[in-house]
Design an enzyme around this catalytic site. Sequence first.
Site, PDB file in Angstrom:
ATOM      1  N   ASP A   1      -1.788 -18.364   3.737  1.00 25.18           N
ATOM      2  CA  ASP A   1      -2.731 -19.264   3.052  1.00 25.18           C
ATOM      3  C   ASP A   1      -3.317 -20.279   4.034  1.00 25.18           C
ATOM      4  O   ASP A   1      -4.523 -20.533   4.057  1.00 25.18           O
ATOM      5  CB  ASP A   1      -2.074 -19.946   1.834  1.00 25.18           C
ATOM      6  CG  ASP A   1      -0.605 -20.286   2.035  1.00 25.18           C
ATOM      7  OD1 ASP A   1      -0.047 -19.904   3.083  1.00 25.18           O
ATOM      8  OD2 ASP A   1      -0.014 -20.932   1.158  1.00 25.18           O
TER       9      ASP A   1
ATOM     10  N   LYS B   1       3.984 -14.545   5.001  1.00 24.11           N
ATOM     11  CA  LYS B   1       4.344 -15.492   3.945  1.00 24.11           C
ATOM     12  C   LYS B   1       5.874 -15.515   3.883  1.00 24.11           C
ATOM     13  O   LYS B   1       6.486 -15.318   2.823  1.00 24.11           O
ATOM     14  CB  LYS B   1       3.706 -15.033   2.620  1.00 24.11           C
ATOM     15  CG  LYS B   1       3.832 -15.995   1.477  1.00 24.11           C
ATOM     16  CD  LYS B   1       2.795 -17.101   1.484  1.00 24.11           C
ATOM     17  CE  LYS B   1       2.995 -18.055   0.321  1.00 24.11           C
ATOM     18  NZ  LYS B   1       2.183 -19.276   0.418  1.00 24.11           N
TER      19      LYS B   1
ATOM     20  N   ASP C   1      -5.844  -6.769   5.323  1.00 23.25           N
ATOM     21  CA  ASP C   1      -7.027  -6.300   4.612  1.00 23.25           C
ATOM     22  C   ASP C   1      -7.878  -7.490   4.168  1.00 23.25           C
ATOM     23  O   ASP C   1      -9.091  -7.552   4.403  1.00 23.25           O
ATOM     24  CB  ASP C   1      -6.575  -5.482   3.388  1.00 23.25           C
ATOM     25  CG  ASP C   1      -7.707  -4.705   2.757  1.00 23.25           C
ATOM     26  OD1 ASP C   1      -8.774  -4.591   3.382  1.00 23.25           O
ATOM     27  OD2 ASP C   1      -7.515  -4.212   1.635  1.00 23.25           O
TER      28      ASP C   1
ATOM     29  N   TYR D   1       0.822  -1.218   0.000  1.00 23.45           N
ATOM     30  CA  TYR D   1       0.000   0.000   0.000  1.00 23.45           C
ATOM     31  C   TYR D   1       0.853   1.265   0.000  1.00 23.45           C
ATOM     32  O   TYR D   1       0.316   2.364   0.028  1.00 23.45           O
ATOM     33  CB  TYR D   1      -0.943   0.023   1.210  1.00 23.45           C
ATOM     34  CG  TYR D   1      -2.067  -0.964   1.089  1.00 23.45           C
ATOM     35  CD1 TYR D   1      -1.810  -2.336   1.088  1.00 23.45           C
ATOM     36  CD2 TYR D   1      -3.381  -0.554   0.974  1.00 23.45           C
ATOM     37  CE1 TYR D   1      -2.826  -3.254   0.977  1.00 23.45           C
ATOM     38  CE2 TYR D   1      -4.413  -1.471   0.866  1.00 23.45           C
ATOM     39  CZ  TYR D   1      -4.130  -2.817   0.876  1.00 23.45           C
ATOM     40  OH  TYR D   1      -5.144  -3.728   0.760  1.00 23.45           O
TER      41      TYR D   1
END
Length: 339
Positions: free
Chosen positions: A205, A171, A229, A124
């Site tokens: 995930d 991740k 988000d 972002y």
Amino acid sequence: MTHRITLIPGDGIGPELAEATRRVLDASGPTFHWDVVDAGEAVMAEYGTPLPEHVLESIRRNRVALKGPITTPVGEGFRSVNVTLRQVLNLYANVRPARSMKGLDARYQNVDLVIVRENTEDLYAGIEHMVGRDAAESIKIITREASERIARYAFDYAVANGRHTVTAVHKANIMKLSDGLFLESCRTVAAEYEGRVEFQDRIVDNMCMQLVQKPEQYDMLVAPNLYGDIISDLAAGLVGGLGVAPGANIGLEAAVFEAVHGSAPKYAGQNKANPTALILSGVLMLRHLHEQEAADRVETALREVIADGRDVTYDLGGSAGTSEMADAIIRRLGAPAHA
Ligand code: NAD
């Protein structure tokens, strides 16, 4: 004491939700002075920007704002006002609770999650460019300072609110440097809270799958901007949808309270949208203002209206309009204890 609050009605369904929320908060006990300022699509023509300087000045002056959703053009046009506000005012922590409520047609009835999303960096940061005509690059920024700051916010929140476990979402198996730094920063901060708050981590995930299968096993999540988000919309879906998901953007100098959902343009001006998410954002604002009694009263009245099921909006299976649902909440509020 009068609380001076900046009120940004926003675009689409924003103005009608802001009006409903303002009426509920005005009936909740404390006295508010609302400094109403417009931002978004509607002011572009007049000011040449969707976020005029006087809007920022008002928030800086009052230090607290309640904001309706603002439309962001997709793929072109002005940058997101929502993202700009968070960055300019350094609202580094985005707090999004997802809690089950009786009466909601949700997949789960026992969810009580708080998602703490880093709000200033990651993808972002808005650093994007074309590489020639046929490739594009977005740069993901993760810093130790922002990662430790958000982790500390999450652990402090856990201590202050009697929460027991913070799970870091990342991740780092693939993005070993950026997400690796985020995870390392969370671990460093977690060590300071050992014995008081448990710490664990999940790859994003796997986190998504776990949340869909057994959300009741999670307490607080802390995540970089993008995963935070996505996961907070997922969590909203677990407890009844975007219409009921509130949020707070917290910084050292200001706090902006807003729903997780957007401006839902197709419902604008129809008195149809669910005001719950913005009213619950108002409850978070009341708590931020140390108006605990008023916050409890609004939350209880809202929960009763939803459990009763007669005066709720279409998305909750009812036929009430936005303003009728607000009326029903106000009727249940009763008189404040000190009135
Ligand atoms: P959205 O959240 O506006 O709407 C998605 C769908 O969710 C709607 O069509 C509706 O079915 C449902 N919904 C959302 N809020 C609801 C409510 N209060 N009551 C009942 N149903 C509701 O998402 P979108 O369509 O992807 O985005 C529309 C615009 O909002 C975009 O321009 C987007 O950039 C912007 N947006 C702004 C914010 C913000 O201001 N913080 C957040 C998200 C999206």
